[in-house]
Design an enzyme around this catalytic site. Structure first.
Site, PDB file in Angstrom:
ATOM      1  N   LYS A 106      71.484-109.940  97.139  1.00  0.00           N
ATOM      2  CA  LYS A 106      72.573-109.285  96.421  1.00  0.00           C
ATOM      3  C   LYS A 106      72.247-109.284  94.932  1.00  0.00           C
ATOM      4  O   LYS A 106      72.024-110.340  94.329  1.00  0.00           O
ATOM      5  CB  LYS A 106      73.897-110.007  96.660  1.00  0.00           C
ATOM      6  CG  LYS A 106      75.055-109.401  95.864  1.00  0.00           C
ATOM      7  CD  LYS A 106      76.282-110.287  95.896  1.00  0.00           C
ATOM      8  CE  LYS A 106      77.266-109.853  94.805  1.00  0.00           C
ATOM      9  NZ  LYS A 106      78.404-110.790  94.675  1.00  0.00           N
ATOM     10  N   GLY A 167      86.745-113.200  89.977  1.00  0.00           N
ATOM     11  CA  GLY A 167      87.615-114.353  89.848  1.00  0.00           C
ATOM     12  C   GLY A 167      88.997-114.067  89.328  1.00  0.00           C
ATOM     13  O   GLY A 167      89.785-114.991  89.099  1.00  0.00           O
ATOM     14  N   ASN A 215      84.976-115.107  97.088  1.00  0.00           N
ATOM     15  CA  ASN A 215      84.698-116.512  96.854  1.00  0.00           C
ATOM     16  C   ASN A 215      85.930-117.217  96.293  1.00  0.00           C
ATOM     17  O   ASN A 215      86.540-118.058  96.931  1.00  0.00           O
ATOM     18  CB  ASN A 215      83.502-116.661  95.907  1.00  0.00           C
ATOM     19  CG  ASN A 215      83.015-118.091  95.788  1.00  0.00           C
ATOM     20  OD1 ASN A 215      81.837-118.371  95.932  1.00  0.00           O
ATOM     21  ND2 ASN A 215      83.893-119.043  95.523  1.00  0.00           N
ATOM     22  N   THR A 216      86.332-116.831  95.084  1.00  0.00           N
ATOM     23  CA  THR A 216      87.411-117.536  94.391  1.00  0.00           C
ATOM     24  C   THR A 216      88.721-117.504  95.170  1.00  0.00           C
ATOM     25  O   THR A 216      89.470-118.487  95.172  1.00  0.00           O
ATOM     26  CB  THR A 216      87.622-116.927  92.996  1.00  0.00           C
ATOM     27  OG1 THR A 216      86.363-116.880  92.320  1.00  0.00           O
ATOM     28  CG2 THR A 216      88.590-117.756  92.177  1.00  0.00           C
TER      29      THR A 216
END
Length: 263
Positions: A106, A167, A215-216
């Site tokens: 990625k 995020g 993710n976050t």
């Protein structure tokens, strides 16, 4: 055929690799690798992203990600988080290939700003360098259909537009552009960055995305393991709704029962 059987057969393919799970999770911001592994399992993920500049893969004197998130259980997707130039990104991914043999990667090349949106000129340049070096590249990008097409024409294996800044947890900010990218793309399109909760994942899948990366949203939830499970179900529900084809939107009401034959 029941819904679970249909879901089991609904796969997607990137760079010649086929997956059932349409939820990709990251390996950052968790309190430890054990929690990270538990969240990945709860999410039903098959792919995990690995920020090579931030995750320990090689120092046995310290806790190592691979002792918890097993490479024989998950497909590792090395990424270039923290890179701000094409040279940094290429160098990082060459190290990944040497360390683990990974060639599906990625790419993200960020602008050095508070919003952490991608530097698209530098991203496109880095992509061309990586393609020439034999990598298969999934590309994090802005939600710009023009640049998304340039990336695909340059050989990107997947297009990964940000829903919102990394995020931020704000969800999809530009449905129009996301829809245009999905409509024009012949490679998988994945929402990447900015997801905050399960409804954001549902909306991404209902829009026609092939998968969602986050993710976050999981790691910073008050209960990451429970949120990972919620995200798993959200992605499945959104995908099923997209496959089912939603009803048309109407300006006025339309009764559920026929108008004729009323008593």
């Amino acid at each position: 055929m029941d819904g679970s059987a249909q879901a089991a057969e609904d796969t997607w393919t990137v760079a010649g690799r086929t997956f059932r799970s349409r939820l990709i999770v990251g390996t950052g911001k968790y309190k430890d690798y054990a929690q990270n592994a538990a969240a990945a399992e709860a999410a039903g993920a098959e792919i995990v992203t690995v920020a090579l500049r931030r995750v320990n893969l090689s120092d046995p004197s310290q806790p190592m990600l691979v002792d918890y998130v097993k490479p024989d259980r998950f497909t590792f997707l090395p990424n270039t988080a923290g890179c701000f130039t094409g040279e940094d990104a290429v160098r990082t991914l060459r190290l990944a290939r040497e360390a683990g043999g990974w060639d599906l990667v990625k790419l993200e090349v960020l602008s050095n700003t508070k919003h952490l949106l991608p530097d698209m000129e530098e991203t496109l340049r880095a992509l061309k360098l990586l393609i020439a070096d034999g990598f298969q590249v999934m590309v994090y990008c802005s939600d710009d259909p023009v640049y998304a097409l340039k990336l695909e024409e340059a050989g990107a294996a997947a297009i990964m537009p940000a829903a919102a800044p990394i995020g931020s947890g704000r969800g999809i900010q530009n449905y129009l552009n996301l829809g245009l990218i999905i409509e024009q793309s012949k490679v998988p399109v994945l929402v990447d960055a900015g997801v905050g909760t399960a409804s954001d994942a549902v909306l991404a899948m209902e829009a026609g995305c092939d998968a969602v990366l986050m993710n976050t949203a999981i790691a910073e939830a008050q209960d990451p393991i429970r949120m990972a499970g919620a995200m798993k179900h959200a992605v499945i529900a959104g995908r099923e709704a997209w496959l089912a084809g939603r009803m048309a939107k109407r300006t006025y009401g339309d009764p559920s029962s026929p108008r004729g034959g009323l008593i």
